[in-house]
Scaffold this motif. Structure first.
Motif, mmCIF file in Angstrom:
data_model
loop_
_atom_site.group_PDB
_atom_site.id
_atom_site.type_symbol
_atom_site.label_atom_id
_atom_site.label_comp_id
_atom_site.label_asym_id
_atom_site.label_seq_id
_atom_site.Cartn_x
_atom_site.Cartn_y
_atom_site.Cartn_z
ATOM 1 N N GLU A 51 0.828 -1.203 0.000
ATOM 2 C CA GLU A 51 0.000 0.000 0.000
ATOM 3 C C GLU A 51 0.865 1.255 0.000
ATOM 4 N N CYS B 208 -2.704 0.068 -3.883
ATOM 5 C CA CYS B 208 -2.259 -1.236 -3.383
ATOM 6 C C CYS B 208 -1.806 -2.057 -4.586
ATOM 7 N N MET C 156 -11.224 -8.794 -3.255
ATOM 8 C CA MET C 156 -10.183 -7.977 -2.626
ATOM 9 C C MET C 156 -10.841 -6.918 -1.748
ATOM 10 N N TRP D 143 -10.441 -3.498 1.268
ATOM 11 C CA TRP D 143 -9.735 -2.470 2.025
ATOM 12 C C TRP D 143 -10.270 -2.494 3.449
ATOM 13 N N PHE E 2 -13.827 2.656 -4.504
ATOM 14 C CA PHE E 2 -12.900 1.552 -4.715
ATOM 15 C C PHE E 2 -12.815 1.278 -6.214
ATOM 16 N N ARG F 44 -10.010 -0.594 -9.493
ATOM 17 C CA ARG F 44 -8.807 -1.385 -9.764
ATOM 18 C C ARG F 44 -8.372 -1.193 -11.204
ATOM 19 N N LEU G 210 -4.962 -1.894 -6.918
ATOM 20 C CA LEU G 210 -6.233 -1.441 -6.366
ATOM 21 C C LEU G 210 -6.085 -0.001 -5.913
ATOM 22 N N LEU H 204 -8.151 3.202 -3.571
ATOM 23 C CA LEU H 204 -9.248 3.645 -2.716
ATOM 24 C C LEU H 204 -9.168 5.167 -2.662
ATOM 25 N N TYR I 241 -4.645 2.031 7.006
ATOM 26 C CA TYR I 241 -5.455 1.401 5.975
ATOM 27 C C TYR I 241 -4.681 0.259 5.340
ATOM 28 N N TYR I 242 -5.374 -0.886 5.205
ATOM 29 C CA TYR I 242 -4.761 -2.084 4.662
ATOM 30 C C TYR I 242 -5.553 -2.594 3.466
ATOM 31 N N CYS I 243 -4.861 -3.146 2.488
ATOM 32 C CA CYS I 243 -5.560 -3.920 1.484
ATOM 33 C C CYS I 243 -5.339 -5.395 1.781
ATOM 34 N N TRP J 258 -2.349 -9.920 3.364
ATOM 35 C CA TRP J 258 -2.472 -8.547 3.851
ATOM 36 C C TRP J 258 -1.238 -7.735 3.498
#
Length: 126
Positions: free
Chosen positions: A6, A22, A34, A36, A69, A71, A78, A80, A93-95, A116
């Motif tokens: 990310e 991401c 997928m 977020w 969101f 892609r 990806l 966001l 924030y994680y994808c 992750w």
């Protein structure tokens, strides 16, 4: 090597915008559900949004109408888009990736995801 990386986090004032990215390495994002997620200090990780192989997207109620969101298959990335940010959006924030093509009904459940990223910090000041 399977990896999610990310970027794009930062510090903004309330009402500002950011775009998180991401990049996936070692697998194709377009063939899996997928998501977020975000985790504020001292709180549990919560689902923000998901996308499945048919590009159906679902959002948490707290971000509907403000986050988007998307892609890019060519870049295997990806995105966001975070708009109208509020102080309560402050979090890491994680994808994340599942092993499913279609997102489960309980898409917000962390246990559905087996890959992750390391996260990117978003801080919103009032």
């Amino acid at each position: 090597q399977v990896q999610l990386v990310e970027s794009g986090g930062g510090s903004v004032h309330s009402g500002g915008s950011l775009r998180l990215s991401c990049v996936a390495v070692g697998f194709t994002v377009s063939v899996y559900c997928m998501g977020w997620f975000r985790q504020a200090l001292g709180q549990e990780r919560e689902g923000v949004a998901v996308i499945d192989v048919t590009r159906i997207i679902r959002y948490a109620d707290s971000v509907k109408g403000r986050f988007a969101f998307s892609r890019d298959i060519n870049k295997n990335t990806l995105y966001l888009q975070l708009n109208s940010l509020k102080p309560e959006d402050t979090a890491m924030y994680y994808c994340a990736a599942t092993s499913y093509r279609y997102c489960p009904a309980s898409w917000w459940n962390n246990n559905n995801y087996n890959r992750w990223g390391q996260g990117t910090q978003v801080t919103v000041s009032s």
